[in-house]
Design an enzyme around this catalytic site. Structure first.
Site, PDB file in Angstrom:
ATOM      1  N   ASP A 168      40.679  74.890  60.882  1.00 47.18           N
ATOM      2  CA  ASP A 168      40.387  76.321  60.961  1.00 47.18           C
ATOM      3  C   ASP A 168      39.341  76.588  59.889  1.00 47.18           C
ATOM      4  OD1 ASP A 168      41.966  76.889  63.084  1.00 47.18           O
ATOM      5  OD2 ASP A 168      43.272  78.323  62.055  1.00 47.18           O
ATOM      6  N   HIS A 184      46.393  83.338  70.423  1.00 44.10           N
ATOM      7  CA  HIS A 184      47.848  83.483  70.390  1.00 44.10           C
ATOM      8  C   HIS A 184      48.239  84.219  71.673  1.00 44.10           C
ATOM      9  CE1 HIS A 184      46.913  83.694  66.018  1.00 44.10           C
ATOM     10  NE2 HIS A 184      48.111  83.208  65.800  1.00 44.10           N
ATOM     11  N   ASP A 233      44.376  85.463  51.743  1.00 44.69           N
ATOM     12  CA  ASP A 233      43.654  84.792  52.824  1.00 44.69           C
ATOM     13  C   ASP A 233      42.595  85.756  53.373  1.00 44.69           C
ATOM     14  OD1 ASP A 233      43.194  82.869  54.708  1.00 44.69           O
ATOM     15  OD2 ASP A 233      44.998  83.262  55.883  1.00 44.69           O
ATOM     16  N   ASP A 249      47.727  87.873  71.379  1.00 46.56           N
ATOM     17  CA  ASP A 249      46.338  88.366  71.287  1.00 46.56           C
ATOM     18  C   ASP A 249      45.820  88.744  72.661  1.00 46.56           C
ATOM     19  OD1 ASP A 249      46.394  87.296  68.729  1.00 46.56           O
ATOM     20  OD2 ASP A 249      45.281  85.486  69.299  1.00 46.56           O
ATOM     21  N   GLU A 273      43.330  74.631  57.397  1.00 47.78           N
ATOM     22  CA  GLU A 273      42.494  75.823  57.222  1.00 47.78           C
ATOM     23  C   GLU A 273      41.989  75.865  55.784  1.00 47.78           C
ATOM     24  OE1 GLU A 273      43.644  79.387  59.161  1.00 47.78           O
ATOM     25  OE2 GLU A 273      42.885  80.653  57.548  1.00 47.78           O
ATOM     26  N   ASP A 323      38.391  80.599  62.264  1.00 47.29           N
ATOM     27  CA  ASP A 323      39.479  81.534  61.964  1.00 47.29           C
ATOM     28  C   ASP A 323      38.933  82.501  60.909  1.00 47.29           C
ATOM     29  OD1 ASP A 323      41.819  82.851  61.603  1.00 47.29           O
ATOM     30  OD2 ASP A 323      43.059  81.087  61.290  1.00 47.29           O
ATOM     31  N   GLU A 326      49.882  73.932  61.240  1.00 50.22           N
ATOM     32  CA  GLU A 326      48.864  74.476  60.330  1.00 50.22           C
ATOM     33  C   GLU A 326      49.519  74.836  58.997  1.00 50.22           C
ATOM     34  OE1 GLU A 326      46.205  77.357  62.123  1.00 50.22           O
ATOM     35  OE2 GLU A 326      46.038  78.414  60.211  1.00 50.22           O
ATOM     36  N   ASP A 376      39.750  84.953  54.942  1.00 51.77           N
ATOM     37  CA  ASP A 376      39.216  84.489  56.236  1.00 51.77           C
ATOM     38  C   ASP A 376      37.735  84.842  56.439  1.00 51.77           C
ATOM     39  OD1 ASP A 376      41.602  83.283  57.144  1.00 51.77           O
ATOM     40  OD2 ASP A 376      42.378  85.196  57.851  1.00 51.77           O
TER      41      ASP A 376
HETATM   42  C1  XUL Z   1      47.144  82.773  59.604  1.00 49.31           C
HETATM   43  C2  XUL Z   1      46.423  81.843  60.477  1.00 49.31           C
HETATM   44  C3  XUL Z   1      46.804  81.904  61.909  1.00 49.31           C
HETATM   45  C4  XUL Z   1      46.834  80.581  62.567  1.00 49.31           C
HETATM   46  C5  XUL Z   1      47.341  80.589  63.973  1.00 49.31           C
HETATM   47  O1  XUL Z   1      46.804  82.697  58.267  1.00 49.31           O
HETATM   48  O2  XUL Z   1      45.571  81.116  60.043  1.00 49.31           O
HETATM   49  O3  XUL Z   1      45.951  82.782  62.545  1.00 49.31           O
HETATM   50  O4  XUL Z   1      45.568  79.982  62.575  1.00 49.31           O
HETATM   51  O5  XUL Z   1      48.577  81.195  64.098  1.00 49.31           O
HETATM   52 CO    CO Z   2      44.407  79.633  60.917  1.00 47.65          CO
END
Ligand code: XUL
Ligand code: CO
Length: 438
Positions: free
Chosen positions: A296, A101, A307, A104, A268, A339, A232, A309
């Site tokens: 993702d 991003h 989430d 980031d 994702e 991700d 996404e 991750d």
């Molecule tokens: C948030 C997410 C983000 C996107 C990109 O849940 O997955 O990080 O991948 O903005």
């Molecule tokens: Co994501």
């Protein structure tokens, strides 16, 4: 140049290894169904979780003391060190791709101009790192969730000046992504949704988002950006309800605004499960609607409703998704972006490697399994067989529009026989699939 990971040897493949700092399954040069693993998987490391996150959560402070953040307090210095660490990390893992991003990689300035200058300066540094290491940009994206101006959304904000701010930010971020030869550009609308319907005009907000995306498409074509635009989906978090709820919702939205040929989806895994789907469902739907773009890669915790991750290690889930991807001929511009983030207690630098290795090996193993299943062909044959009757002249006529309700009803009445039932064989197929997982 300063090294952040000098204690760790470059990560290499080693068959049957018990060393958790080796790949046991990911052998980038190994050929599977005519392509190398590296070409199939196109794995990327994300900036935000891996290099920006500090280990804090809503109940507690930071737990990580990464040197790129702790040897200086100057945000641009930190950004410079962070970029160096990121490219060293990607190179050590022997990967080709990364994702970011705008926020980031470079901090906000005092105004938009300074913010954009910050980003342009760091992007120049990143271009140098890319040249040196051979790393490539899978995708870039703008962070339209963090700044307080976006609390009520970016494109879907009730205030057109905030909408405009988002336009300026996305324009610059797409410019930077193009400069770095990004292969895709992602939009994830964490605040494109609502917290309460009591203050929300859903129809107005959808139209705003339609306009925003249409102008983005126009701009993309104007500057000749070659990458794919990806949306996404996610059902909620941080908003109570997000407009890009899941792939089907995104597809309906794109069709409404005539954009279905211009966007694909970045699916994702953990967002799929938050939406009450399986990861495979979202991928299958995207292929069916011809909007499959990228992934993702991660996984949620089945006990937690948010989430998390985590690194993808659940083989049945990964193998099923890989199977779908292989069946449809693989990625074009997309890939597997990790991700993924560490747990808050995983405070050491080596944990970043352990995490990524586990996820990369999870993807590699899923690929190996899916290729075996595809080569054996049992599942594919069974599924084809299941629809065989649609290949008869009668079945084909229905689908070709040569029949209508009256003709079909007359056909049934003419024979007036109960059609034969055929077993779906789910248990047998689960056995065949499960046997490949060991
Ligand atoms: C948030 C997410 C983000 C996107 C990109 O849940 O997955 O990080 O991948 O903005
Ligand atoms: Co994501």
């Amino acid at each position: 140049m300063q090294s952040f990971f000098s204690d760790i040897e470059p990560i290499r493949f080693s068959a049957n290894t018990d060393n958790a700092l080796h790949y046991r399954y990911y052998d980038p040069t190994r050929k599977i169904l005519g392509k190398t693993m590296e070409e199939h998987l196109r794995i990327g490391v994300c900036f935000w979780h891996t290099f920006c996150w500090s280990g804090s959560d809503i109940f507690g402070e930071s737990t990580f003391t990464h040197p790129w953040h702790h040897t200086t307090t100057d945000p641009m210095q930190q950004a410079t060190l962070r970029a160096a660490a990121a490219f060293e990390f990607v190179e050590k893992l022997g990967l080709k791709y990364y994702t970011f991003h705008d926020r980031d990689v470079a901090p906000d300035g005092r105004n938009l101009r300074e913010t954009q200058d910050n980003l342009s300066r760091i992007v120049d540094l990143m271009a140098g790192h890319m040249q040196r290491t051979g790393a490539k940009l899978l995708w870039g994206t703008a962070n339209l969730t963090h700044h307080k101006r976006y609390m009520a959304g970016a494109a879907t904000n009730p205030n057109p000046e905030i909408f405009s701010h988002a336009v300026a930010q996305v324009k610059h971020c797409l410019d930077m992504t193009q400069k770095l030869q990004g292969e895709n550009y992602v939009l994830w609308g964490g605040r494109e949704g609502y917290d309460t319907l009591l203050n929300t005009d859903l129809s107005k907000e959808m139209d705003q988002m339609g306009r925003f995306l249409t102008m983005l498409v126009d701009y993309k074509h104007k500057i000749g950006f070659k990458g794919t635009l990806l949306i996404e989906p996610k059902p909620c978090e941080p908003s109570k309800h997000q407009y890009d709820f899941d792939t089907a919702t995104v597809f309906a939205f794109l069709q409404k605004y005539g954009l279905e040929k211009e966007f694909r989806v970045n699916i994702e895994a953990n967002h799929a499960t938050l939406a009450g789907h399986s990861f495979a469902h979202e991928v299958a739907y995207a292929f069916a609607a011809n909007v499959f773009g990228s992934i993702d890669a991660n996984q949620g915790d089945p006990q937690l409703g948010w989430d998390t991750d985590q690194f993808p290690t659940r083989l049945d889930e990964i193998a099923q998704v890989m199977y779908l991807i292989l069946q449809h001929g693989g990625f074009t511009t997309g890939g597997f972006n990790l991700d993924t983030k560490l747990r808050r207690q995983s405070t050491e630098i080596s944990d970043l490697f352990y995490g990524h290795i586990s996820g990369i090996d999870g993807l590699a193993r899923g690929l190996i399994i899916a290729a075996q299943i595809l080569e054996k062909g049992v599942l594919q044959k069974f599924t084809e067989q299941r629809y065989q009757q649609w290949q008869t002249p009668y079945g084909k006529d229905i689908l070709a529009g040569k029949m209508d309700f009256e003709k079909i009803a007359a056909h049934v009445l003419q024979h007036d026989k109960e059609p034969q039932l055929t077993s779906g064989r789910q248990e047998m197929l689960e056995t065949m699939f499960g046997r490949e997982l060991v």
